[in-house]
Design a protein around this motif. Structure first.
Motif, PDB file in Angstrom:
ATOM      1  N   ILE A  93       3.644  -7.422 -11.992  1.00  0.00           N
ATOM      2  CA  ILE A  93       2.338  -6.779 -11.830  1.00  0.00           C
ATOM      3  C   ILE A  93       2.290  -6.198 -10.421  1.00  0.00           C
ATOM      4  CG2 ILE A  93      -0.157  -7.093 -11.885  1.00  0.00           C
ATOM      5  CD1 ILE A  93       1.194  -7.560 -14.562  1.00  0.00           C
ATOM      6  N   THR A  94       1.883  -4.934 -10.284  1.00  0.00           N
ATOM      7  CA  THR A  94       1.830  -4.292  -8.967  1.00  0.00           C
ATOM      8  C   THR A  94       0.380  -4.112  -8.533  1.00  0.00           C
ATOM      9  OG1 THR A  94       1.900  -2.088  -9.963  1.00  0.00           O
ATOM     10  CG2 THR A  94       3.992  -3.083  -9.340  1.00  0.00           C
ATOM     11  N   ALA A  95       0.135  -4.293  -7.248  1.00  0.00           N
ATOM     12  CA  ALA A  95      -1.189  -4.089  -6.656  1.00  0.00           C
ATOM     13  C   ALA A  95      -1.031  -3.208  -5.430  1.00  0.00           C
ATOM     14  CB  ALA A  95      -1.824  -5.424  -6.276  1.00  0.00           C
ATOM     15  N   THR A  96      -1.901  -2.225  -5.312  1.00  0.00           N
ATOM     16  CA  THR A  96      -1.781  -1.224  -4.242  1.00  0.00           C
ATOM     17  C   THR A  96      -2.478  -1.633  -2.953  1.00  0.00           C
ATOM     18  OG1 THR A  96      -3.722  -0.099  -5.130  1.00  0.00           O
ATOM     19  CG2 THR A  96      -1.555   0.664  -5.878  1.00  0.00           C
ATOM     20  N   GLY A  97      -2.946  -2.841  -2.867  1.00  0.00           N
ATOM     21  CA  GLY A  97      -3.605  -3.292  -1.649  1.00  0.00           C
ATOM     22  C   GLY A  97      -3.986  -4.747  -1.750  1.00  0.00           C
ATOM     23  N   GLY A  98      -4.390  -5.336  -0.593  1.00  0.00           N
ATOM     24  CA  GLY A  98      -4.737  -6.742  -0.565  1.00  0.00           C
ATOM     25  C   GLY A  98      -5.961  -7.062  -1.403  1.00  0.00           C
ATOM     26  N   ARG A  99      -6.970  -6.185  -1.378  1.00  0.00           N
ATOM     27  CA  ARG A  99      -8.195  -6.451  -2.143  1.00  0.00           C
ATOM     28  C   ARG A  99      -7.902  -6.442  -3.652  1.00  0.00           C
ATOM     29  NH1 ARG A  99     -12.885  -6.605   0.070  1.00  0.00           N
ATOM     30  NH2 ARG A  99     -12.186  -5.408   1.906  1.00  0.00           N
TER      31      ARG A  99
ATOM     32  N   ARG B 105      16.286   9.058  -5.808  1.00  0.00           N
ATOM     33  CA  ARG B 105      15.693  10.392  -5.786  1.00  0.00           C
ATOM     34  C   ARG B 105      14.168  10.323  -5.742  1.00  0.00           C
ATOM     35  NH1 ARG B 105      19.820  11.239  -9.745  1.00  0.00           N
ATOM     36  NH2 ARG B 105      21.500  12.565  -8.932  1.00  0.00           N
ATOM     37  N   ASP B 106      13.621   9.381  -6.521  1.00  0.00           N
ATOM     38  CA  ASP B 106      12.154   9.236  -6.509  1.00  0.00           C
ATOM     39  C   ASP B 106      11.660   8.820  -5.127  1.00  0.00           C
ATOM     40  OD1 ASP B 106      12.118   9.939  -9.140  1.00  0.00           O
ATOM     41  OD2 ASP B 106      11.982   7.881  -9.897  1.00  0.00           O
ATOM     42  N   MET B 107      12.377   7.901  -4.481  1.00  0.00           N
ATOM     43  CA  MET B 107      11.984   7.469  -3.156  1.00  0.00           C
ATOM     44  C   MET B 107      12.012   8.625  -2.152  1.00  0.00           C
ATOM     45  SD  MET B 107      11.198   4.272  -3.094  1.00  0.00           S
ATOM     46  CE  MET B 107      11.359   2.802  -4.079  1.00  0.00           C
TER      47      MET B 107
ATOM     48  N   PRO C 167      -0.946   6.348   9.318  1.00  0.00           N
ATOM     49  CA  PRO C 167       0.055   7.215   8.669  1.00  0.00           C
ATOM     50  C   PRO C 167       1.477   6.948   9.170  1.00  0.00           C
ATOM     51  CG  PRO C 167      -1.293   8.471  10.219  1.00  0.00           C
ATOM     52  CD  PRO C 167      -1.948   7.146  10.060  1.00  0.00           C
ATOM     53  N   ILE C 168       1.626   6.625  10.478  1.00  0.00           N
ATOM     54  CA  ILE C 168       2.976   6.344  10.991  1.00  0.00           C
ATOM     55  C   ILE C 168       3.516   5.071  10.366  1.00  0.00           C
ATOM     56  CG2 ILE C 168       4.308   5.801  13.057  1.00  0.00           C
ATOM     57  CD1 ILE C 168       3.526   8.704  12.903  1.00  0.00           C
ATOM     58  N   HIS C 169       2.648   4.059  10.197  1.00  0.00           N
ATOM     59  CA  HIS C 169       3.081   2.808   9.570  1.00  0.00           C
ATOM     60  C   HIS C 169       3.506   3.045   8.129  1.00  0.00           C
ATOM     61  CE1 HIS C 169       3.197  -1.346   8.267  1.00  0.00           C
ATOM     62  NE2 HIS C 169       2.294  -1.078   7.348  1.00  0.00           N
ATOM     63  N   LYS C 170       2.723   3.849   7.421  1.00  0.00           N
ATOM     64  CA  LYS C 170       3.061   4.148   6.027  1.00  0.00           C
ATOM     65  C   LYS C 170       4.368   4.939   5.942  1.00  0.00           C
ATOM     66  CE  LYS C 170       0.866   5.892   1.808  1.00  0.00           C
ATOM     67  NZ  LYS C 170      -0.354   6.513   1.247  1.00  0.00           N
ATOM     68  N   LEU C 171       4.543   5.891   6.848  1.00  0.00           N
ATOM     69  CA  LEU C 171       5.796   6.658   6.886  1.00  0.00           C
ATOM     70  C   LEU C 171       6.976   5.756   7.219  1.00  0.00           C
ATOM     71  CD1 LEU C 171       7.127   9.492   6.773  1.00  0.00           C
ATOM     72  CD2 LEU C 171       6.697   9.660   9.237  1.00  0.00           C
ATOM     73  N   HIS C 172       6.761   4.821   8.110  1.00  0.00           N
ATOM     74  CA  HIS C 172       7.818   3.874   8.482  1.00  0.00           C
ATOM     75  C   HIS C 172       8.276   3.071   7.267  1.00  0.00           C
ATOM     76  CE1 HIS C 172       9.123   0.172  11.047  1.00  0.00           C
ATOM     77  NE2 HIS C 172      10.156   0.890  10.638  1.00  0.00           N
ATOM     78  N   GLY C 173       7.299   2.599   6.467  1.00  0.00           N
ATOM     79  CA  GLY C 173       7.668   1.857   5.270  1.00  0.00           C
ATOM     80  C   GLY C 173       8.432   2.710   4.266  1.00  0.00           C
ATOM     81  N   SER C 174       8.066   3.985   4.125  1.00  0.00           N
ATOM     82  CA  SER C 174       8.767   4.870   3.195  1.00  0.00           C
ATOM     83  C   SER C 174      10.191   5.152   3.662  1.00  0.00           C
ATOM     84  CB  SER C 174       8.000   6.189   3.050  1.00  0.00           C
ATOM     85  OG  SER C 174       6.696   5.960   2.554  1.00  0.00           O
ATOM     86  N   CYS C 175      10.397   5.225   4.964  1.00  0.00           N
ATOM     87  CA  CYS C 175      11.731   5.520   5.502  1.00  0.00           C
ATOM     88  C   CYS C 175      12.724   4.400   5.235  1.00  0.00           C
ATOM     89  CB  CYS C 175      11.647   5.768   7.011  1.00  0.00           C
ATOM     90  SG  CYS C 175      10.755   7.264   7.461  1.00  0.00           S
ATOM     91  N   ALA C 176      12.227   3.198   5.010  1.00  0.00           N
ATOM     92  CA  ALA C 176      13.126   2.056   4.867  1.00  0.00           C
ATOM     93  C   ALA C 176      13.962   2.137   3.608  1.00  0.00           C
ATOM     94  CB  ALA C 176      12.307   0.749   4.880  1.00  0.00           C
ATOM     95  N   TYR C 177      13.603   3.032   2.634  1.00  0.00           N
ATOM     96  CA  TYR C 177      14.311   3.082   1.353  1.00  0.00           C
ATOM     97  C   TYR C 177      14.773   4.486   1.002  1.00  0.00           C
ATOM     98  CZ  TYR C 177      11.908  -1.379   1.026  1.00  0.00           C
ATOM     99  OH  TYR C 177      11.440  -2.635   1.290  1.00  0.00           O
TER     100      TYR C 177
ATOM    101  N   ASP D 224       0.813  -1.208   0.000  1.00  0.00           N
ATOM    102  CA  ASP D 224       0.000   0.000   0.000  1.00  0.00           C
ATOM    103  C   ASP D 224       0.850   1.263   0.000  1.00  0.00           C
ATOM    104  OD1 ASP D 224      -0.545   0.860   3.407  1.00  0.00           O
ATOM    105  OD2 ASP D 224       0.853  -0.648   2.661  1.00  0.00           O
ATOM    106  N   ASN D 225       2.164   1.123   0.249  1.00  0.00           N
ATOM    107  CA  ASN D 225       3.064   2.268   0.266  1.00  0.00           C
ATOM    108  C   ASN D 225       3.650   2.453  -1.126  1.00  0.00           C
ATOM    109  OD1 ASN D 225       5.642   3.781   0.606  1.00  0.00           O
ATOM    110  ND2 ASN D 225       5.036   3.743   2.750  1.00  0.00           N
ATOM    111  N   PRO D 226       3.409   3.587  -1.792  1.00  0.00           N
ATOM    112  CA  PRO D 226       3.901   3.760  -3.174  1.00  0.00           C
ATOM    113  C   PRO D 226       5.416   3.648  -3.289  1.00  0.00           C
ATOM    114  CG  PRO D 226       2.267   5.444  -2.605  1.00  0.00           C
ATOM    115  CD  PRO D 226       2.592   4.731  -1.341  1.00  0.00           C
ATOM    116  N   ALA D 227       6.155   4.167  -2.280  1.00  0.00           N
ATOM    117  CA  ALA D 227       7.612   4.099  -2.348  1.00  0.00           C
ATOM    118  C   ALA D 227       8.085   2.649  -2.285  1.00  0.00           C
ATOM    119  CB  ALA D 227       8.221   4.911  -1.205  1.00  0.00           C
ATOM    120  N   ASN D 228       7.539   1.896  -1.345  1.00  0.00           N
ATOM    121  CA  ASN D 228       7.927   0.488  -1.224  1.00  0.00           C
ATOM    122  C   ASN D 228       7.562  -0.283  -2.486  1.00  0.00           C
ATOM    123  OD1 ASN D 228       8.649   1.219   1.310  1.00  0.00           O
ATOM    124  ND2 ASN D 228       6.999   0.143   2.359  1.00  0.00           N
TER     125      ASN D 228
END
Length: 930
Positions: free
Chosen positions: A694-700, A840-842, A871-881, A674-678
């Protein structure tokens, strides 16, 4: 056990002897009389039958039945009251004559198989007595005096007596005995009743009176005149009642007084409770103000300090004069010291509040220790101290724990040792205490030759804001929090810490920890096979440092020749390792002379210098030295220098080693996040290795794709809105097209037990963020071996990388970077697989998302009901890269506390620090755009 009353005891003890004696006597005399009557009847029968046996001799001899009948009939009539029948039998056991008819003559006869008795015989039955006497021939010849003579038996006579009269008389005797016994019992009962009336009744009355006294009726008394001792007992009970009544009056007065005093005390306690409640609220408010103050101070102090440190380091990269470089280094050191003090205060505050969270990640143990030694070496070498690190050979390379906190503990202990030591050595050693299948117990020791600590001063070491001596803070500086934080960190990691020290003789601090083993690739291994059986000349004046270096070299299979000074002559060696001790500062000519001698006897000369003498490195390299390394020697740097060719040592560090492009696998892979950066990063990494991504933005969305298309492999994020990764995996396995498709969990949580939990929930494998390219390649090789039959790729038979490593978890490989820098381009580039455009994109995606997070955090701090976890979880995933380790660690701590149920007030300091750090990332990214 049953308790009997006095009445029952008296009654029992009175009647029991009478009953026992009466029963015994009655039984004795009744049995005696019973037997006497039987013996009397037998004697009577004998007196009847014996004369008849003699009288019937002649009749039997002449076979005169009539004569014999008259005799026995006369005897029968004379004793008819007891005689039932008289019968005479021949010697052939046949009935000869009887006095009257008998229904059962067989009962009077001898059995046929038994000889006739020669004497009188009796047979006592239930209702009759049978006597038998032989009839002997003794009248014709007088030969009875001859020896051995035996009279001829003519037959025998049987007499049957009736026992009815006898039994009646016996019963009369028994009845008489019972009547006598009953009379005795009745008489005893009368005496017992009289005794109970005179004794037990007064006693029962006394018991009743005592019971009433016990229940509070103290005015009750025992009245009347009693006998003997009972009257004395009565007087005693009455006197006791009088005493109790007087005592009760006194006690009631005391109780009234105590109640009055207690009432006053309770009123005072109530007042104190109100005051304590007010004080508690004030303390809570003070704690809240303190937390806000610390958070604000963290923002106000860290922001300018980061600017000072950052620009100082940037200036140090430019061409400077010696004085300018010295000034800037002093500024950087002072700023770092100030930052350390701030961090100590913040860490102490978090430890006191129980909010400091520990990580549990794989890391390279020896590399982590070498980083600490490298950080503290300059301060030790400035004082002329030798700093050594000895690591037990049995400790595995990869361990799971919190490397940052272990480094913090060692930094505090080694920093104190450097601070309080003026000359000598500071030796750090790590030994194995216990080695188990999954865990290993380690003991860390830091020995110094400093001022030492007295026994009285040792008791104050682990107290906050205190040092062993009041003059120490003035002479050496410090907040007095280092050892307190160290002790709390060790305790929180499940270990223990202590010390041994003597004044003016140095100190040894030690602590123990239990860490978990791991087979994960935590660092790039060094191939030392080329060093086997090579020869090296080791020159090291310090014995302890020489021992540590020698052990490391021997471990690689090198033959080491040790000398404390450079010998004039020696055999040829492959390497020469020259070590200069800190503080000596030998003349340059002496150093060059030693290097010249080493070059004559070795192919490669390596010089290790104290960090205070690194300016010599350029002169030594120009003089022909192969490499110059700083002390203390890190094991990785030492091995890399020995195995690297001399012409490669001059290349700049940090350049990536060219590698062959990975082969494209002919498979279709779906990446879900669900995180675009990841999602963008994993898509870019997979696109270089597989044909279709193939990319999917969520489980559903992933489940919808799974119904439409078959995939060879699915990489699934776990924490997603609407439908989490575990549910999506289960739904994908229910589809017709992908019910056997492997689904690999991709998560940032690398905690113990996470892999087992996810696999148990339906996942096929486990991969942690940030994704490392070697681990990703191993994962693809493991799960795509069936899709490739090429004979040279190592995947056709399921061999290759999958046999060497089974990636259960991964961790962010360490990139050498200052932890106080908010953004590190080298780390961001590494996390983006070396692709500058992707890095740079990340970063830009992270920067675009941070204002939204900052707005939500500020609204939550203002008191609005906002769920900060998504939002904190999503930010955490973005920080990893994105190369932002400090921001990533902050997000991890806040996310973990939110999952544990913490309120906004509980994590208020961390949220302030998060806002500050996001601003720092923005500023750092603007200052440097590669």
């Amino acid at each position: 056990m049953t308790k009997y009353g006095l009445r029952a005891r008296v009654f029992t003890l009175t009647l029991a002897p009478t009953l026992i004696i009466g029963l015994l006597l009655s039984a004795f005399f009744t049995m005696s009389r019973y037997r006497d009557l039987e013996h009397q009847l037998i004697s009577t029968g004998a007196s009847i039958i014996e004369p008849l046996a003699i009288s019937t001799e002649y009749g039997m001899a002449d076979h005169n039945r009539e004569a014999v009948r008259r005799l026995i009939s006369y005897a029968h009539r004379k004793h008819s009251q007891i005689v039932r029948s008289i019968a005479v039998f021949t010697n052939n056991n046949e009935l000869f004559v009887t006095s009257n008819f008998h229904r059962n003559f067989e009962a009077l006869m001898y059995p046929d198989d038994q000889p006739f008795p020669m004497l009188l015989e009796t047979q006592l039955n239930e209702n009759n007595l049978i006597l038998r006497a032989p009839i002997l021939r003794e009248g014709q010849f007088n030969n009875s005096s001859l020896p051995g003579y035996q009279a001829e038996t003519l037959g025998y006579i049987a007499l049957e007596l009736d026992l009815s009269a006898l039994r009646l008389q016996q019963y009369q005797e028994i009845f008489t005995a019972l009547m006598v016994l009953l009379f005795g019992l009745t008489l005893s009962s009368l005496f017992a009743y009289r005794l109970m009336k005179d004794v037990t009744r007064p006693i029962s009355h006394m018991v009743s009176v005592v019971d009433r006294i016990r229940r509070g009726h103290l005015d009750v008394r025992i009245e009347g005149q009693l006998l003997g001792e009972l009257d004395t007992l009565k007087n005693g009970i009455n006197a006791m009642a009088i005493s109790l009544s007087e005592y009760h009056i006194e006690m009631q007065q005391s109780i009234d007084q105590a109640t009055s005093d207690l009432r006053e005390t309770l009123e005072q306690l109530e007042i104190q409770n109100v005051e304590l409640d007010i004080a508690k609220k004030r303390a809570q408010e003070a704690a809240r103000v303190k937390s806000e103050f610390l958070a604000n101070m963290s923002h106000e102090l860290r922001t300018p300090l980061n600017g000072v440190i950052g620009f100082t380091r940037q200036m140090l990269k430019t061409r400077l004069s010696t004085s300018q470089q010295d000034y800037l280094q002093t500024i950087e050191k002072s700023a770092n010291n100030l930052l350390t003090i701030i961090n100590d205060i913040l860490d102490f505050s978090k430890l006191e509040a129980g909010k400091l969270l520990l990580e549990n990640i794989p890391f390279d143990f020896t590399d982590a220790l070498d980083e600490v030694m490298k950080l503290l070496a300059p301060s030790a070498h400035e004082k002329g101290l030798e700093l050594t690190l000895k690591v037990d050979n049995r400790i595995p390379t990869g361990l799971i724990g919190d490397p940052l906190r272990i480094q913090q503990v060692l930094t505090n202990l080694i920093g104190n040792a450097v601070k309080f030591t003026e000359r000598g050595n500071i030796d750090v050693a790590v030994e194995v205490k216990a080695d188990r299948e999954e865990n290993i117990d380690l003991q860390f020791m830091v020995r110094d030759t400093g001022i030492g600590i007295s026994e009285r001063q040792q008791a104050q070491l682990f107290q906050a804001f205190s040092q062993a001596d009041a003059s120490i803070s003035r002479r050496y500086g410090g907040t007095g929090l280092g050892l307190v934080i160290t002790q709390k960190l060790v305790t929180q990691m499940g270990g223990e810490i202590s010390l041994t020290s003597r004044l003016h003789q140095g100190s040894t601090f030690w602590f123990s920890l239990r860490l978990t083993k791991t087979d994960l690739p935590v660092s790039q291994p060094i191939d030392t096979s080329s060093l086997m059986n090579r020869k090296l000349l080791l020159i090291e004046p310090n014995m302890q440092a020489a021992s540590v270096i020698q052990q490391r070299l021997i471990r690689a299979g090198i033959h080491v020749t040790y000398r404390s000074t450079m010998p004039d002559e020696a055999e040829h060696h492959d390497f020469a390792l020259l070590n200069l001790s800190p503080g000596e500062q030998p003349p340059l000519a002496s150093v060059l002379d030693m290097v010249f001698k080493a070059e004559q006897i070795s192919d490669k000369v390596i010089v290790t210098l104290p960090t205070t003498e690194l300016a010599l490195s350029e002169r030594l390299l120009n003089a022909g030295v192969t490499a110059c390394l700083p002390k203390p020697l890190g094991h990785r740097k030492l091995y890399e220098t020995l195995v690297t060719e001399p012409d490669m040592l001059g290349e700049p560090e940090g350049l990536p080693i060219p590698q062959a492009a990975p082969r494209i696998l002919p498979i279709t892979v779906m990446a879900v996040d669900d995180n675009p950066a990841n999602l963008k990063l994993i898509s870019a990494l997979l696109s270089e290795r597989v044909e279709t991504v193939i990319t999917a933005t969520g489980g559903r969305k992933a489940v919808e794709y799974a119904h439409q298309k078959h995939f060879d492999l699915v990489f699934m994020d776990i924490q997603m809105p609407e439908m989490d990764g575990v549910t999506a995996c289960q739904e994908i396995h229910k589809t017709e097209l992908n019910h056997t498709t492997p689904v690999i969990a991709v998560t940032a949580h690398a905690m113990a037990g996470e892999r087992e939990r996810l696999i148990k929930a339906g996942m096929d494998d486990y991969l942690t963020k940030p994704i490392e390219e070697p681990i990703l390649e191993q994962m693809l090789a493991k799960w795509t071996s069936a899709h490739d039959s090429h004979p040279d790729n190592g995947l056709a038979n399921g061999t290759g990388l999958t046999e060497a490593h089974h990636p259960e978890s991964s961790t962010e490989q360490a990139v050498t970077a200052d932890p106080n820098i908010s953004w590190n381009w080298d780390l961001a580039l590494k996390q983006a697989a070396g692709k500058e455009d992707l890095a740079r994109d990340m970063l830009q995606m992270l920067l675009d998302f941070m204002p939204e997070v900052e707005m939500l955090v500020n609204e939550a701090l203002d008191g609005k009901e906002i769920d900060l976890w998504p939002p904190i979880h999503k930010l955490h995933g973005s920080c990893a890269y994105s190369g932002v380790p400090r921001l990533k660690n902050l997000c991890h701590r806040i996310e973990t506390e939110l999952k544990a149920g913490a309120s906004i007030r509980d994590i208020e300091p961390e949220l302030f620090e998060l806002v500050d750090e996001m601003n720092n990332v923005v500023k750092a990214s603007k200052r440097y755009r590669p």
